[in-house]
Design a protein around this motif. Structure first.
Motif, PDB file in Angstrom:
ATOM      1  N   ALA A 225     -25.346   6.283  10.652  1.00 16.38           N
ATOM      2  CA  ALA A 225     -24.029   5.330  10.295  1.00 16.38           C
ATOM      3  C   ALA A 225     -23.866   4.942   9.023  1.00 16.38           C
ATOM      4  N   GLY A 226     -22.298   5.148   8.615  1.00 16.06           N
ATOM      5  CA  GLY A 226     -22.109   4.649   7.224  1.00 16.06           C
ATOM      6  C   GLY A 226     -22.171   5.756   6.337  1.00 16.06           C
ATOM      7  N   PHE A 227     -22.605   7.127   6.761  1.00 17.81           N
ATOM      8  CA  PHE A 227     -22.425   8.299   5.798  1.00 17.81           C
ATOM      9  C   PHE A 227     -21.063   8.446   5.459  1.00 17.81           C
ATOM     10  N   GLU A 228     -20.154   8.063   6.213  1.00 18.43           N
ATOM     11  CA  GLU A 228     -18.727   8.335   5.867  1.00 18.43           C
ATOM     12  C   GLU A 228     -18.181   7.667   4.742  1.00 18.43           C
ATOM     13  N   ALA A 229     -18.991   6.501   4.321  1.00 14.89           N
ATOM     14  CA  ALA A 229     -18.737   5.645   3.234  1.00 14.89           C
ATOM     15  C   ALA A 229     -18.466   6.401   1.909  1.00 14.89           C
ATOM     16  N   THR A 230     -19.146   7.695   2.040  1.00 14.11           N
ATOM     17  CA  THR A 230     -18.893   8.394   0.754  1.00 14.11           C
ATOM     18  C   THR A 230     -17.784   8.593   0.203  1.00 14.11           C
ATOM     19  N   ALA A 231     -16.555   8.704   1.346  1.00 16.15           N
ATOM     20  CA  ALA A 231     -15.207   8.700   0.759  1.00 16.15           C
ATOM     21  C   ALA A 231     -14.693   7.364   0.295  1.00 16.15           C
ATOM     22  N   LEU A 232     -15.270   6.423   0.437  1.00 10.29           N
ATOM     23  CA  LEU A 232     -14.721   5.163  -0.065  1.00 10.29           C
ATOM     24  C   LEU A 232     -14.964   4.917  -1.442  1.00 10.29           C
ATOM     25  N   PHE A 233     -15.730   6.037  -2.217  1.00 10.64           N
ATOM     26  CA  PHE A 233     -16.108   5.777  -3.705  1.00 10.64           C
ATOM     27  C   PHE A 233     -15.211   6.900  -4.493  1.00 10.64           C
ATOM     28  N   ARG A 234     -13.903   7.477  -3.940  1.00  9.49           N
ATOM     29  CA  ARG A 234     -13.338   8.355  -4.521  1.00  9.49           C
ATOM     30  C   ARG A 234     -12.721   7.896  -5.840  1.00  9.49           C
ATOM     31  N   GLU A 235     -12.241   6.482  -6.006  1.00 10.34           N
ATOM     32  CA  GLU A 235     -11.675   6.104  -7.109  1.00 10.34           C
ATOM     33  C   GLU A 235     -12.549   5.896  -8.243  1.00 10.34           C
ATOM     34  N   GLU A 236     -14.052   5.817  -7.831  1.00 12.15           N
ATOM     35  CA  GLU A 236     -15.121   5.255  -8.938  1.00 12.15           C
ATOM     36  C   GLU A 236     -15.733   6.620  -9.196  1.00 12.15           C
ATOM     37  N   ALA A 237     -15.292   7.789  -8.607  1.00  8.38           N
ATOM     38  CA  ALA A 237     -16.357   8.929  -9.012  1.00  8.38           C
ATOM     39  C   ALA A 237     -15.764   9.545 -10.161  1.00  8.38           C
ATOM     40  N   ARG A 238     -16.651  10.404 -10.660  1.00  7.90           N
ATOM     41  CA  ARG A 238     -16.619  11.299 -12.023  1.00  7.90           C
ATOM     42  C   ARG A 238     -15.605  12.393 -11.863  1.00  7.90           C
ATOM     43  N   ASP A 239     -15.812  13.038 -10.605  1.00  4.97           N
ATOM     44  CA  ASP A 239     -15.011  14.090 -10.082  1.00  4.97           C
ATOM     45  C   ASP A 239     -14.855  14.025  -8.720  1.00  4.97           C
ATOM     46  N   SER A 382     -26.459  -3.527  20.870  1.00  6.08           N
ATOM     47  CA  SER A 382     -25.948  -2.559  19.986  1.00  6.08           C
ATOM     48  C   SER A 382     -25.151  -1.321  21.133  1.00  6.08           C
ATOM     49  N   VAL A 383     -25.184  -1.639  22.231  1.00  6.18           N
ATOM     50  CA  VAL A 383     -24.583  -0.262  23.021  1.00  6.18           C
ATOM     51  C   VAL A 383     -23.243  -0.256  22.480  1.00  6.18           C
ATOM     52  N   PRO A 384     -22.270  -1.168  22.452  1.00  8.14           N
ATOM     53  CA  PRO A 384     -21.035  -0.934  21.806  1.00  8.14           C
ATOM     54  C   PRO A 384     -20.907  -0.156  20.679  1.00  8.14           C
ATOM     55  N   VAL A 385     -21.705  -0.461  19.849  1.00 11.65           N
ATOM     56  CA  VAL A 385     -21.786   0.263  18.539  1.00 11.65           C
ATOM     57  C   VAL A 385     -22.312   1.687  18.663  1.00 11.65           C
ATOM     58  N   ALA A 386     -23.231   1.812  19.632  1.00 12.64           N
ATOM     59  CA  ALA A 386     -23.955   3.240  19.708  1.00 12.64           C
ATOM     60  C   ALA A 386     -22.720   4.289  20.265  1.00 12.64           C
ATOM     61  N   VAL A 387     -21.918   3.436  21.103  1.00 10.46           N
ATOM     62  CA  VAL A 387     -20.960   4.526  21.656  1.00 10.46           C
ATOM     63  C   VAL A 387     -19.896   4.680  20.781  1.00 10.46           C
ATOM     64  N   SER A 388     -19.371   3.763  19.988  1.00 11.70           N
ATOM     65  CA  SER A 388     -18.366   3.890  19.148  1.00 11.70           C
ATOM     66  C   SER A 388     -18.489   4.773  17.921  1.00 11.70           C
ATOM     67  N   ILE A 389     -19.550   4.742  17.417  1.00 14.40           N
ATOM     68  CA  ILE A 389     -19.989   5.673  16.188  1.00 14.40           C
ATOM     69  C   ILE A 389     -19.464   6.968  16.583  1.00 14.40           C
ATOM     70  N   PRO A 390     -20.224   7.610  17.670  1.00 12.95           N
ATOM     71  CA  PRO A 390     -19.793   9.197  17.806  1.00 12.95           C
ATOM     72  C   PRO A 390     -18.398   9.225  18.283  1.00 12.95           C
ATOM     73  N   ALA A 391     -17.750   8.224  18.917  1.00 11.09           N
ATOM     74  CA  ALA A 391     -16.710   8.151  19.537  1.00 11.09           C
ATOM     75  C   ALA A 391     -15.614   8.558  18.337  1.00 11.09           C
ATOM     76  N   MET A 392     -15.718   7.478  17.492  1.00  6.54           N
ATOM     77  CA  MET A 392     -14.901   7.523  16.305  1.00  6.54           C
ATOM     78  C   MET A 392     -14.818   8.577  15.438  1.00  6.54           C
ATOM     79  N   GLU A 393     -16.026   9.262  15.347  1.00  4.98           N
ATOM     80  CA  GLU A 393     -16.184  10.471  14.659  1.00  4.98           C
ATOM     81  C   GLU A 393     -15.562  11.779  15.399  1.00  4.98           C
ATOM     82  N   MET A 394     -15.809  11.767  16.838  1.00  8.08           N
ATOM     83  CA  MET A 394     -15.198  12.607  17.426  1.00  8.08           C
ATOM     84  C   MET A 394     -13.464  12.566  17.351  1.00  8.08           C
ATOM     85  N   LEU A 395     -13.085  11.378  17.349  1.00 10.07           N
ATOM     86  CA  LEU A 395     -11.415  11.328  17.149  1.00 10.07           C
ATOM     87  C   LEU A 395     -11.259  11.558  15.716  1.00 10.07           C
TER      88      LEU A 395
END
Length: 487
Positions: A225-239, A382-395
């Protein structure tokens, strides 16, 4: 997690990681990986969550980390391709808005906020348990969980209002210490040959699929959970493009390999008794192994560090909740009250206090009902979170496919169509298995096992309805959906 940087005079705002300014807005892939892996709290997750998967799903948990890592690597192919064309800070919800429409995008954003909020509140449970265990281990004094839980709640609320966050360097140091401790423990176990000699059985296909696969998937996905946060650093990245791509794949690989290694070691520490120990003493499994293979002093070190790891996780998820509530309030997707900032600290104080109040209600309810902070507040909650994570990734995978189906924009078929399609199907299967095995995970029977996942559907429907209302009555605000953080 992300935070909102803003000018002190209430001017331009954006979703960005607070530590980026400390490194001159020149983040490397290594910097981003440090943040993502550290925010995943490797020690806290291993000690607090891995025993759940082993106890309820079997020894194949170790191999499942590698399988899920492979799934997410395929997902990341399309995800990182998308960052070139949707470079704003909404991450999954922005991509869904771009590929499948603004109503579904806003609905997903609502679900994401719920996931962060529940994750922060739920993490207070294991924090309280491990803090109580640490005091008992060191002083022999036994304390109930409630004072620790409400103390964590107060600290979370105060630090949230004061706009105190852990930056990349602090998180990086914490992460290195956590990893070092787990490596020492795993190395000690494996050097001793475990309880019954070393075996690679946990990585065999029959072991991976032989247990309750849905339960294992439910826990293992939470580690990423949270690996997708990499995209949030686009503005601060060197490349921007290269950094996000490298950081995303590196984060997935590190989490998968490291957690698989540590889980294998802890299974070997108990041999054939691993599943029973995980069920009977889930919060003590790692410290028992540390005491046996390294020494009592090392077990106490783990106990103390786990407490810190869980609090860092609480604070990170709380800040993320407040910042996303702020962004949605600023864009009038929810009440603009949530967009109010403190003139002194710049914090999104109403958003922060709102989540603190939510957590307080949950804790009071648990205390009054005599619920267990680990098995009830954390596991069941934590059940709602455990379901929503793969569901959001699927969408998101479906959205990426739809986005590039309409216009390939120069990306390859593998990036834009094949990889998203494969990951969408795989993630749909994950969601099915997770939903099918919730009773085994919660240890409960009856309506609660469908009511908890249904919370996500209710929140999703609320977000969609809100977007449709905005389209009719506030067209300008409606058009900003999926563009959070661009202003």
């Amino acid at each position: 997690m992300t935070n909102l940087s803003s000018t002190g005079d209430g001017g331009t705002t954006s979703l960005r990681e607070g530590a980026s300014s400390s490194v001159g807005g020149r983040l490397s892939a290594r910097d981003v990986v440090f943040f993502v892996v550290a925010a995943a709290a490797p020690l806290g997750f291993a000690v607090g969550s891995t025993p759940l998967a082993i106890g309820r799903g079997g020894i194949g948990t170790a191999g499942m980390f590698l399988v899920v890592g492979a799934f997410l690597a395929i997902f990341a192919v399309g995800y990182t391709a998308m960052t070139r064309f949707v470079p704003n800070a909404g991450a999954l919800s922005s991509y869904i808005a771009a590929g499948l429409g603004r109503p579904l995008g806003l609905g997903t954003a609502f679900v994401a906020v719920l996931a962060y909020a529940i994750a922060a509140t739920g993490a207070i449970g294991p924090f309280a348990v491990f803090a109580s265990q640490a005091l008992t281990s060191i002083t022999g004094i036994s304390t109930p969980w409630e004072p620790w839980a409400f103390g964590a709640l107060a600290a979370m609320g105060i630090l949230g209002v004061l706009n105190v966050e852990l930056n990349i360097r602090v998180l990086g140091i914490i992460m290195l210490v956590e990893v070092a401790v787990l490596v020492v423990l795993a190395t000690g176990i494996l050097a001793a040959g475990g309880a019954e000699g070393l075996s690679l059985q946990p990585f065999r296909p029959d072991a991976i699929v032989g247990g309750e696969i849905g339960v294992v998937l439910l826990v293992v996905f939470a580690a990423f959970a949270g690996f997708e946060a990499t995209a949030l650093f686009r503005e601060e990245a060197r490349d921007p493009v290269a950094t996000v791509r490298k950081a995303t794949f590196a984060s997935i690989a590190l989490i998968a390999v490291f957690q698989a290694f540590v889980t294998w070691a802890i299974i070997e520490a108990f041999g054939g008794a691993a599943v029973s120990v995980a069920n009977e003493k889930p919060t003590e499994m790692f410290t028992l192994a540390a005491g046996q293979y390294i020494g009592a002093g090392f077990a106490e070190v783990i106990t103390l560090l786990v407490v810190g790891s869980w609090f860092a996780s609480i604070l990170a998820f709380h800040n993320a909740t407040a910042r996303y509530l702020y962004a949605l309030g600023r864009d009038r997707a929810i009440s603009p009250l949530f967009a109010r900032r403190s003139a002194r600290t710049g914090s999104a104080w109403i958003a922060s206090l709102s989540h603190t109040a939510f957590s307080a209600v949950v804790l009071v309810f648990c205390a009054m009902q005599g619920l267990d902070p680990y098995l009830d507040l954390f596991v069941v909650g934590s059940v709602p979170v455990a379901v929503s994570i793969p569901a959001m990734e699927m969408l998101t995978a479906v959205a990426v496919f739809a986005f590039f189906w309409r216009d390939r924009r120069g990306v390859s078929s593998w990036e834009g169509l094949i990889a998203p399609a494969i990951s969408a199907l795989a993630l749909a299967a994950v969601v099915y298995f997770v939903l099918s095995n919730i009773p085994l995970f919660t240890g409960r029977e009856g309506a609660i096992n469908w009511m908890l996942p249904s919370i996500n559907l209710a929140v999703l429907a609320t977000g969609i309805a809100r977007a449709l209302w905005m389209r009719r009555h506030r067209s300008a605000a409606y058009l900003s959906i999926g563009h959070w953080g661009e202003r």
